[in-house]
Design a protein around this motif. Structure first.
Motif, PDB file in Angstrom:
ATOM      1  N   SER A 248       0.757  -1.391  -0.058  1.00 38.20           N
ATOM      2  CA  SER A 248      -0.205   0.236   0.194  1.00 38.20           C
ATOM      3  C   SER A 248       1.094   1.117   0.307  1.00 38.20           C
ATOM      4  CB  SER A 248      -1.016  -0.079   1.045  1.00 38.20           C
ATOM      5  OG  SER A 248      -1.421   1.058   1.625  1.00 38.20           O
ATOM      6  N   PRO A 249       0.825   1.840  -0.726  1.00 37.58           N
ATOM      7  CA  PRO A 249       1.992   3.168  -0.746  1.00 37.58           C
ATOM      8  C   PRO A 249       1.416   4.225   0.335  1.00 37.58           C
ATOM      9  CG  PRO A 249      -0.817   3.943  -1.783  1.00 37.58           C
ATOM     10  CD  PRO A 249      -0.766   2.169  -1.756  1.00 37.58           C
ATOM     11  N   HIS A 250       0.393   3.831   1.181  1.00 31.04           N
ATOM     12  CA  HIS A 250      -0.066   4.743   2.737  1.00 31.04           C
ATOM     13  C   HIS A 250       0.590   4.089   3.968  1.00 31.04           C
ATOM     14  CE1 HIS A 250      -3.414   6.451   0.842  1.00 31.04           C
ATOM     15  NE2 HIS A 250      -3.953   5.353   0.929  1.00 31.04           N
ATOM     16  N   VAL A 251       1.698   2.664   3.777  1.00 27.23           N
ATOM     17  CA  VAL A 251       2.097   1.966   4.628  1.00 27.23           C
ATOM     18  C   VAL A 251       3.783   2.534   3.947  1.00 27.23           C
ATOM     19  CG1 VAL A 251       3.143  -0.262   5.053  1.00 27.23           C
ATOM     20  CG2 VAL A 251       0.244   0.404   4.805  1.00 27.23           C
ATOM     21  N   LEU A 252       4.335   2.523   5.820  1.00 24.40           N
ATOM     22  CA  LEU A 252       5.598   2.393   6.290  1.00 24.40           C
ATOM     23  C   LEU A 252       5.754   0.966   6.648  1.00 24.40           C
ATOM     24  CD1 LEU A 252       8.724   3.468   5.421  1.00 24.40           C
ATOM     25  CD2 LEU A 252       8.669   4.759   7.693  1.00 24.40           C
TER      26      LEU A 252
END
Length: 240
Positions: A65-69
């Motif tokens: 996900s682009p929202h997750v690091l």
């Protein structure tokens, strides 16, 4: 059984990759059995290797996900015999994964990436493997717990951009050596570089709460997993 290393090992922080997903899944189940076991009823639970494989599949969408690091701590070198753990499984070799942290980035929707739509409302394009990965999970209970946590977080943070830690764990043989703090510090440094600092939100168990308090987190909730926010390094809340 591994013993605790007598000296602090050197670690590197690296992005979690798809190859790490089985170890990430197994680590989550080992670290939080009282959380995951009720959501995966014993009467429906498959053998452990199948359970891990299915969980790893479900985590693909989380890590990508682009929202997750997604960050892992790996050993920068193999500990010496005198300082490293007595580990017959080879988990103390250079490059071995010893801890992880998953973060939602500021601006991400207040919806945990582990959530899934209930049966009858499956995501478009879902494959047979996707469905199999959820076969043994109590979907109603799964959605309920994540939805409730999301609702509490939204009530606390509102529209304020923030980092969200979910979860962090360190393998037992490497706990108490500052590795978890190093994973926290990666994002804390990013937050403190902003003016004012970007808040960090998390749900803490009783074991982790003292560490978070030392890092500037304050309690904002009273559930079994205590909701905490770090507004700044002083551990104070901003004025209303």
């Amino acid at each position: 059984m591994s013993s605790t290393p007598r000296t602090k090992p050197q670690v590197r922080l690296e992005p979690i990759t798809e190859a790490d997903l089985p170890e990430l899944a197994a680590g989550n189940l080992d670290a939080f059995p009282t959380f995951y076991d009720p959501l995966e009823p014993e009467s429906r639970r498959p053998p452990h290797d199948v359970r891990v494989r299915r969980f790893a599949h479900r985590l693909k969408s989380v890590v990508s996900s682009p929202h997750v690091l997604a960050t892992k701590a790996v050993l920068a070198s193999s500990p010496s015999a005198s300082s490293g753990p007595d580990d017959d499984d080879g988990d103390n070799k250079q490059g071995s994964l010893v801890a992880i942290a998953l973060w939602h980035r500021p601006g991400a929707p207040v919806r945990n990436t582990k959530r899934r739509n209930l049966l009858g409302d499956a995501p478009e394009g879902e494959t047979k493997e996707d469905r199999e990965a959820w076969e043994h999970v109590d979907l109603e209970a799964w959605e309920k717990v994540w939805r409730e946590w999301d609702e509490v977080r939204e009530s606390v943070m509102g529209d304020t951009p923030h980092w969200y830690l979910v979860p962090i764990w360190v393998k037992p043989a490497y706990q108490g050596l500052g590795i978890g703090k190093a994973l926290m510090q990666q994002v804390i440094d990013l937050c403190d570089a902003q003016s004012p600092p970007t808040p960090i939100y998390l749900e803490a168990d009783k074991r982790g709460k003292p560490l978070y308090e030392k890092l500037g987190f304050v309690e904002v909730g009273e559930s079994e997993y205590v909701e905490m926010v770090r507004y700044n390094k002083e551990g104070t809340r901003p004025l209303p």
